[in-house]
Design a protein around this motif. Structure first.
Motif, PDB file in Angstrom:
ATOM      1  N   ILE A  12     -70.913  47.299  17.894  1.00  0.00           N
ATOM      2  CA  ILE A  12     -72.121  47.741  18.349  1.00  0.00           C
ATOM      3  C   ILE A  12     -72.197  49.250  18.007  1.00  0.00           C
ATOM      4  O   ILE A  12     -71.295  50.117  18.508  1.00  0.00           O
ATOM      5  CB  ILE A  12     -72.017  47.620  20.146  1.00  0.00           C
ATOM      6  N   PRO A  13     -73.353  49.557  17.345  1.00  0.00           N
ATOM      7  CA  PRO A  13     -73.614  50.785  16.833  1.00  0.00           C
ATOM      8  C   PRO A  13     -73.531  51.824  18.000  1.00  0.00           C
ATOM      9  O   PRO A  13     -73.942  51.643  19.337  1.00  0.00           O
ATOM     10  CB  PRO A  13     -75.038  50.912  16.172  1.00  0.00           C
ATOM     11  N   CYS A  14     -73.117  52.936  17.784  1.00  0.00           N
ATOM     12  CA  CYS A  14     -73.018  54.034  19.007  1.00  0.00           C
ATOM     13  C   CYS A  14     -74.401  54.411  19.807  1.00  0.00           C
ATOM     14  O   CYS A  14     -74.274  54.359  20.976  1.00  0.00           O
ATOM     15  CB  CYS A  14     -72.337  55.457  18.500  1.00  0.00           C
ATOM     16  N   TYR A  15     -75.235  54.481  19.058  1.00  0.00           N
ATOM     17  CA  TYR A  15     -76.563  54.709  19.542  1.00  0.00           C
ATOM     18  C   TYR A  15     -77.184  53.294  20.303  1.00  0.00           C
ATOM     19  O   TYR A  15     -77.909  53.464  21.353  1.00  0.00           O
ATOM     20  CB  TYR A  15     -77.740  55.235  18.727  1.00  0.00           C
ATOM     21  N   ASP A  17     -74.946  51.259  21.735  1.00  0.00           N
ATOM     22  CA  ASP A  17     -74.329  51.277  22.958  1.00  0.00           C
ATOM     23  C   ASP A  17     -74.625  52.070  23.978  1.00  0.00           C
ATOM     24  O   ASP A  17     -74.967  52.010  25.028  1.00  0.00           O
ATOM     25  CB  ASP A  17     -72.871  51.911  22.429  1.00  0.00           C
ATOM     26  N   GLN A  18     -75.306  53.446  23.538  1.00  0.00           N
ATOM     27  CA  GLN A  18     -75.734  54.505  24.447  1.00  0.00           C
ATOM     28  C   GLN A  18     -77.251  54.293  25.033  1.00  0.00           C
ATOM     29  O   GLN A  18     -77.504  54.683  26.286  1.00  0.00           O
ATOM     30  CB  GLN A  18     -75.509  55.811  23.958  1.00  0.00           C
ATOM     31  N   PHE A  19     -78.034  53.819  24.251  1.00  0.00           N
ATOM     32  CA  PHE A  19     -79.376  53.928  24.616  1.00  0.00           C
ATOM     33  C   PHE A  19     -79.940  52.540  24.542  1.00  0.00           C
ATOM     34  O   PHE A  19     -80.875  52.357  25.399  1.00  0.00           O
ATOM     35  CB  PHE A  19     -80.210  54.679  23.584  1.00  0.00           C
ATOM     36  N   TYR A  20     -79.626  51.677  23.798  1.00  0.00           N
ATOM     37  CA  TYR A  20     -80.120  50.231  23.939  1.00  0.00           C
ATOM     38  C   TYR A  20     -79.129  49.044  24.049  1.00  0.00           C
ATOM     39  O   TYR A  20     -78.981  48.297  23.385  1.00  0.00           O
ATOM     40  CB  TYR A  20     -80.701  50.017  22.658  1.00  0.00           C
ATOM     41  N   PRO A  21     -78.198  49.239  25.373  1.00  0.00           N
ATOM     42  CA  PRO A  21     -77.375  48.306  25.579  1.00  0.00           C
ATOM     43  C   PRO A  21     -77.745  46.965  25.678  1.00  0.00           C
ATOM     44  O   PRO A  21     -77.239  45.819  25.293  1.00  0.00           O
ATOM     45  CB  PRO A  21     -76.506  48.672  27.123  1.00  0.00           C
ATOM     46  N   GLY A  24     -76.974  44.980  22.537  1.00  0.00           N
ATOM     47  CA  GLY A  24     -75.897  44.687  22.601  1.00  0.00           C
ATOM     48  C   GLY A  24     -75.625  43.355  23.389  1.00  0.00           C
ATOM     49  O   GLY A  24     -74.932  42.557  22.664  1.00  0.00           O
ATOM     50  N   ILE A  25     -76.229  43.412  24.335  1.00  0.00           N
ATOM     51  CA  ILE A  25     -76.083  42.384  25.264  1.00  0.00           C
ATOM     52  C   ILE A  25     -76.697  40.999  24.556  1.00  0.00           C
ATOM     53  O   ILE A  25     -76.109  39.865  24.497  1.00  0.00           O
ATOM     54  CB  ILE A  25     -76.730  42.359  26.696  1.00  0.00           C
ATOM     55  N   LEU A  28     -74.534  39.755  21.636  1.00  0.00           N
ATOM     56  CA  LEU A  28     -73.374  39.030  22.362  1.00  0.00           C
ATOM     57  C   LEU A  28     -73.786  37.443  22.780  1.00  0.00           C
ATOM     58  O   LEU A  28     -73.115  36.498  22.304  1.00  0.00           O
ATOM     59  CB  LEU A  28     -72.603  39.884  23.468  1.00  0.00           C
TER      60      LEU A  28
END
Lengths: 252, 452, 186
Positions: A12-15, A17-21, A24-25, A28
């Motif tokens: 998951i790209p860092c940004y 992970d931080q701003f658009y979880p 990521g969800i 997954l």
């Protein structure tokens, strides 16, 4: 994929992970719905692209080493970003002592859409998504990973994301005037060449909006973050969703 | 001014910059349409690339072969190590002819060498005879595009200019009328010129001939009426065989303007009786670029300008914003080789979208070379603060714990700081864009809570 | 060391990976050569005419300054080819033979023998080229094969009338060279 199926690691790209979880969800959940056994290696940080693109590739040795080690135990690494995937494949500095792992990583890392179409070999998804959707073709994904054909090249047209989207029930695929012009994010470009970055973003948005799109989608949240930043400032009515979010929603 | 400053200035005129973008996109579009009509288009690009790779790998022997054959055919061959020597050699030929006025067709090499001001200082009148180049010459400007020199000007501006310089009717903006006026004016120059200077599109090693391509016919109008023809050629412009021209002439105009071929493709092998043809082979940094592994292939360039037409940055900032004889994507990988300090902002004037690489007829990996030049720039032009912050960033991304802490610090800061601080002018992102709404937890935190 | 030596030795001092010179396939496209050639000339803002169409146009125009080096229309000449190209200043029409044409782009090959004076096709106001319709090639590849052994001091692939789009991308026919091109296919 069933039991004894290959192990898939989520990058998951860092940004994101931080701003658009939520992206990521969605990634997954989507991969799990498609039958994958997915792990999210918790030590991951960043691929180092912002540093490398700013001219400091030589200072990304630590970042790259950590990345290779984090993902060494998996059969596949899947990432909801063409840009980060391409960077890992082509721009990591050569890491002494990890040559074998590094080469293996270059062959086993995939952007989300190409993983679905080329590895899982899924041509079509069954689901509903009754909306007008326009697609922003992020540059690194298109010209680097060949996720879709380029308007510059004399080649038969193809678009892996379109294949997955256009067969969803009710989805109205919107054609653009300039099908694959850059949005102007470009990483540090967004800040160092701010005037150009904004103009390019506005022009892309004008193209999408002139075709009466409801939702702008794409494979890279960096482009979307840039375009959405402009529309929320100018209070324009248009929604943004990452491809993973659309596909995940459609399959539920 | 740096590229970002020039670009911001260019964009201030919203109407003009939009017109510039749309006009050049139109040229890109013409190129697309015509290239899709050639089924073997991508094969041709691959061939052109392979031919030029072979040329660069054997440049010395091809140059010697070219010189041998050209000399045999009566062409006088000169060699110039740098721009000063090139200019001196041109002047010597002119002085030998007692010539004080020359006509010159399009040659970006002579722009690179700043030939015009050099000759003018010596009291020699230089008339650039390509219509676009004559227009910018009247305005004391360099060309803003290597193929479309006056693309940055509207017809109203040209009408004003011609009214002043050629006494055309005030306010008459009709391109046909204005072009006819220029034709009459330039015709007088052609019929009076004893020496004509041209560029060279291709030099053929096998035969010693060279080829000049134009749509206007101005190169030929100059040289066939003059007694002496001086051709200026960068040493990389060689092709091995005459038949290689088929590949390159099929690609050149289609890439440049969307035409299947330029109107005139003149092959010069020997001078007419009682006339002279000189060719000056110019290095001026090309051997230095040849030595650079990562940037050598930029010398394959055939100066078609397709990369400029496709570049979203070039279209929206204009050629002048690059401050470089050759602007745009190809200029941004050639010029840093000549002066890294002066041109250090050019490799960053790009989002690395890669469109340029895909339109390049000789398949130069332009966007990858832009990335590589960035690495070179930071080695010697290191902005200390930026370098330090990059090292810090690597320190953060290297350590999962440091990353987690700084990430949540940043997200919390965004949540609690007032807008006036977040959208401070120093925060460039926030000048015209909103920041994303900070979520309550990161993906990592969600995963830990819900999946482990 | 002179500049020649400097340049050549600088190049030779580099150890470069060998790169093979590729062979060029004989690309060829289907389609009627005359039709495609005619379309190419028309796209280039020239005009392909039959012999009678040309004669009708020529006699209606009433030109007084005509040079013809073509075997086909020598009787139309009012002037002979001058020694000095500067005497072409007010020439209205030049009629020349072309050696062959290329269908993909309308390019016509002419050499010193056809041109007489190299300035002729450029300095004339109107240009007429007479071409044998059997002398058409498909692509530039076949074109260059045809002239592989040619040794003329000057050769020209000419594909249309002089033109420019330098003023706001508006196409204007007749920049510095001939204002029109008529190709008489015989």
């Amino acid at each position: 994929m069933k039991a004894n199926s290959p192990s898939v690691a989520l990058f998951i790209p860092c940004y994101v992970d931080q701003f658009y979880p939520q992206v990521g969800i969605a990634t997954l959940e989507l991969l799990e719905k498609l039958g994958c056994t997915v792990t999210y290696p918790s030590g991951q940080t960043c691929c180092g692209q912002p540093l490398a693109n700013a001219g400091y590739a030589r200072d990304t040795v630590g970042t790259a080493t950590h990345f290779i080690e984090t993902f060494s135990d998996y059969d596949y690494v899947v990432c909801p970003s063409g840009s980060c995937t391409l960077h890992v494949k082509e721009h990591f500095p050569a890491i002494a002592g990890l040559a074998k792992e590094q080469e293996a990583l270059e062959h086993k890392i995939f952007e989300l859409v190409e993983f679905i179409t080329d590895v899982l070999k899924i041509e079509q998804l069954e689901g509903k998504f009754p909306h007008r959707v326009s697609f922003h073709s992020s540059c690194h994904g298109q010209r680097g990973l060949h996720l879709s054909s380029g308007s510059e090249l004399n080649q038969p047209p193809f678009n892996k994301a379109r294949k997955l989207l256009e067969n969803l029930e009710g989805l109205d695929w919107v054609e653009l005037t300039r099908t694959d012009e850059c949005c102007g994010f470009g990483g540090t470009f967004a800040v160092t060449e701010e005037a150009l970055s904004i103009q390019m973003g506005k022009d892309r948005l004008a193209d999408h909006l002139s075709h009466k799109t409801e939702i702008i989608t794409g494979g890279d949240m960096s482009c979307i973050m840039h375009l959405q930043g402009i529309t929320t400032r100018s209070k324009q009515e248009v929604k943004f969703l990452h491809l993973a979010e659309i596909l995940n929603q459609a399959l539920s | 001014m740096t590229h970002p400053e020039n670009a911001a200035e260019f964009l201030k005129d919203a109407q003009k910059s939009k017109w510039h973008d749309e006009t050049l996109w139109f040229v890109r579009d013409k190129r697309d349409k015509v290239s899709k009509g050639i089924p073997e288009w991508e094969q041709l690009r691959e061939l052109a690339s392979g031919i030029k790779d072979n040329v660069l790998a054997n440049l010395a022997s091809y140059l010697e072969e070219f010189e041998r054959n050209a000399t045999k055919n009566g062409i006088i061959v000169h060699w110039a190590a740098d721009s000063e020597e090139h200019n001196r050699l041109v002047l010597e030929i002119l002085q030998k002819q007692n010539c004080t006025a020359v006509v010159k067709s399009k040659s970006i090499l002579t722009e690179e060498c700043h030939l015009n001001p050099y000759l003018e200082k010596q009291g020699i009148e230089v008339v650039d005879t390509d219509l676009g180049e004559r227009i910018v010459q009247f305005l004391n400007q360099p060309p803003s595009h290597i193929v479309l020199p006056a693309i940055h000007l509207k017809k109203s501006e040209i009408s004003e200019l011609f009214h002043e310089k050629l006494h055309t009717e005030k306010g008459n903006e009709d391109p046909v009328y204005l072009t006819q006026a220029a034709r009459v004016h330039l015709r007088e120059k052609f019929f009076g010129a004893k020496v004509a200077i041209t560029g060279v599109n291709f030099g053929i090693a096998e035969t010693g001939e060279f080829v000049v391509c134009t749509n206007e016919g101005n190169a030929d109008m100059g040289v066939h009426l003059a007694d002496v023809h001086i051709a200026c050629m960068g040493i990389e412009k060689i092709l091995p065989r005459r038949k290689d021209l088929a590949v390159f002439l099929r690609l050149l105009a289609r890439s440049a303007t969307g035409q299947p071929i330029t109107n005139y493709n003149s092959h010069f092998r020997s001078p007419s009786p009682a006339k002279e043809i000189h060719i000056i082979l110019v290095d001026n940094g090309r051997t230095a670029q040849l030595a650079r592994d990562k940037f050598r292939s930029s010398l394959k360039c055939i100066r078609c300008g397709a990369c400029m037409n496709t570049c979203p940055i070039y279209r929206r900032s204009g050629g002048f914003s690059y401050n470089s004889t050759v602007p745009g994507p190809i200029g941004s990988i050639l010029s840093p080789g000549l002066d890294l300090k002066k041109h250090s902002s050019l490799p960053f004037a790009s989002t690395l979208c890669g469109s340029c690489t895909d339109v390049c007829p000789v398949k130069i990996n332009i966007h990858e070379q832009l990335y590589e030049w960035r690495q070179e720039v930071t080695k010697t032009q290191d902005d200390f603060a930026k370098g330090l912050s990059m090292k810090l960033a690597n320190g953060i991304f290297k350590s999962p714990l440091a990353y987690k802490i700084s990430g949540s610090l940043m997200r919390n800061a965004l949540k609690s700081l007032p807008n006036s601080l977040i959208y401070h002018p120093l925060n460039v992102w926030g000048k015209n864009r909103n920041l994303p709404d900070p979520p309550k937890e990161s993906f990592q935190q969600w995963y830990q809570k819900n999946r482990l | 060391m002179n500049s020649r030596e400097k340049i050549l030795s600088a190049i030779r001092s580099l150890t470069l990976e060998p790169k093979t010179l590729p062979d060029i396939p004989n690309f060829s496209n289907p389609g009627n050569l005359v039709e495609r050639f005619t379309q190419s000339i028309s796209d280039s803002k020239g005009e392909v005419m039959t012999k009678s169409e040309f004669e009708a146009w020529f006699s209606a125009a009433g030109f007084s300054k005509v040079i013809s080096l073509s075997s086909r229309f020598s009787e139309l000449a009012t002037l002979s080819l001058p020694e000095d190209p500067h005497d072409l200043e007010s020439l209205e029409v030049a009629i020349l033979d072309g050696q062959f044409g290329v269908a993909e782009n309308g390019a016509i090959w002419l050499e010193d023998t056809e041109l007489g004076l190299r300035a002729l096709p450029f300095a004339t106001e109107h240009l007429v080229i007479v071409l044998d319709r059997k002398m058409l090639e498909d692509t530039m590849h076949q074109g260059y094969e045809k002239i592989a052994a040619a040794h003329s001091g000057f050769g020209l692939f000419l594909a249309g009338p002089s033109k420019t789009a330098d003023i706001e991308q508006s196409l204007v026919i007749g920049a510095q060279g001939a204002k029109s091109l008529r190709v008489v296919l015989v």
